[in-house]
Design a protein around this motif. Structure first.
Motif, mmCIF file in Angstrom:
data_model
loop_
_atom_site.group_PDB
_atom_site.id
_atom_site.type_symbol
_atom_site.label_atom_id
_atom_site.label_comp_id
_atom_site.label_asym_id
_atom_site.label_seq_id
_atom_site.Cartn_x
_atom_site.Cartn_y
_atom_site.Cartn_z
ATOM 1 N N GLY A 256 0.843 -1.201 0.000
ATOM 2 C CA GLY A 256 0.000 0.000 0.000
ATOM 3 C C GLY A 256 0.873 1.243 0.000
ATOM 4 N N SER B 39 5.602 -5.322 -1.838
ATOM 5 C CA SER B 39 5.541 -3.896 -2.194
ATOM 6 C C SER B 39 5.868 -3.043 -0.968
ATOM 7 C CB SER B 39 4.186 -3.594 -2.814
ATOM 8 O OG SER B 39 4.260 -2.469 -3.637
ATOM 9 N N GLU C 190 -0.350 4.573 -7.755
ATOM 10 C CA GLU C 190 0.971 3.946 -7.667
ATOM 11 C C GLU C 190 2.038 4.800 -8.347
ATOM 12 O OE1 GLU C 190 0.476 1.879 -5.232
ATOM 13 O OE2 GLU C 190 1.499 0.226 -6.218
#
Ligand SMILES: N=C(O)[C@@H]1CCCN1
Length: 297
Positions: free
Chosen positions: A37, A108, A217
């Motif tokens: 996130g 991530s 993103e």
């Protein structure tokens, strides 16, 4: 098959939801999975539960701020700091009584969190997988700009127009963003239901994501935009596996410092994947991670 146990761990005046797939007390080093996130949910990395089929317990959790953990939509943006999530992770490890023996997989942002955790040299950390993660947000932004420049020109124009106007919640901006996401976040069409669940949750409560990352993103304007861990990676003292996708928004340039500075780090690039090899090339990804854990834990 394996047993499944869900519960909540108190954290400060909040609570963290977790789920254990498998038996924590069978002698195998359990794997903790940290989602990305920041401010996503565990849903899109649910596939890593497959590793419980090997007899190794897998623990998923929702980091504070979204999912089944405490939501805090009224907190000021500066409340959301890496130190908060590091503290939450340590509380979870202690509460589950695995702080002396665990492996950690971060995807991530979760990989950034895992690296932040590993550089503190916790004695119980036996192995780490950094999946689809940048070693700095400057590299992330550089990589994202390159990928964005390869989008159709009308898509690029739409993104720029709405970012300049601040209309990043418009249907047109979301449709243009989806072109990038379909190429570099998850190339499956349609997206698996569990991946969609995370993005639906982000739409409902984007508090953490907007505060730390930003609207998308590739449009990073949040508090993490200057984050880096490159100068601290020499402190990592555990076997480390890096995984990323050939079409990943976490471009090879963003992952390379982990390979350069973590002693003995191994790197596997999934040639048919973007940001989610765990769903895009699920069997191969699970075998890669399971084999690494078997060899190191
Ligand atoms: N999907 C993620 O977690 C990425 C990592 C950096 C910004 N969002």
């Amino acid at each position: 098959m394996y047993t499944i146990h869900e519960g909540y761990v108190p954290f400060r005046e909040y609570q963290t939801w977790y789920r254990i797939s498998g038996d924590l007390h069978n002698g195998q080093t359990p794997l903790v999975v940290a989602h990305g996130g920041p401010g996503c949910t565990h849903d899109y990395v649910d596939a890593f539960k497959d590793i419980a089929e090997t007899g190794r317990a897998v623990i998923h959790y929702d980091q504070i701020g979204n999912g089944l953990s405490t939501h805090l939509p009224h907190k000021s943006p500066d409340f959301w700091q890496p130190s908060l999530f590091l503290d939450e992770l340590n509380h979870l490890l202690q509460a589950l009584e695995i702080a002396d023996n665990y492996a950690l997989l971060g995807q991530s942002w979760g990989g950034m969190l895992a690296a932040e955790h590993a550089v503190t040299q916790p004695q119980g950390l036996k192995a780490m997988i950094i999946a689809n993660s940048p070693a700095s947000m400057a590299l992330w932004l550089k990589g994202a700009a390159k990928l964005r420049a390869k989008l159709p020109s009308d898509v690029q124009d739409t993104l720029l127009t709405h970012e300049a106007a601040g209309t990043i919640t418009s249907a047109e901006y979301k449709a243009a963003s989806r072109v990038f996401y379909q190429r570099h976040v998850c190339r499956l069409d349609p997206w698996p239901i569990e991946v969609q669940r995370t993005f639906d949750a982000l739409d409902i409560d984007p508090t953490v994501y907007l505060a730390m990352n930003g609207p998308t993103e590739f449009h990073v304007i949040g508090s993490m935009k200057n984050w880096t861990i490159i100068d601290r990676l020499k402190q990592v003292r555990v076997p480390t596996l890096l995984i990323s996708g050939r079409f990943d928004e976490a471009t090879p340039e963003t992952v390379q410092p982990y390979k350069d500075h973590i002693t003995g780090a191994k790197w596997v690039i999934f040639e048919s994947s973007s940001h989610m090899p765990h769903v895009e090339e699920r069997p191969l990804c699970m075998k890669t991670v399971s084999d690494f854990l078997l060899a190191t834990c």
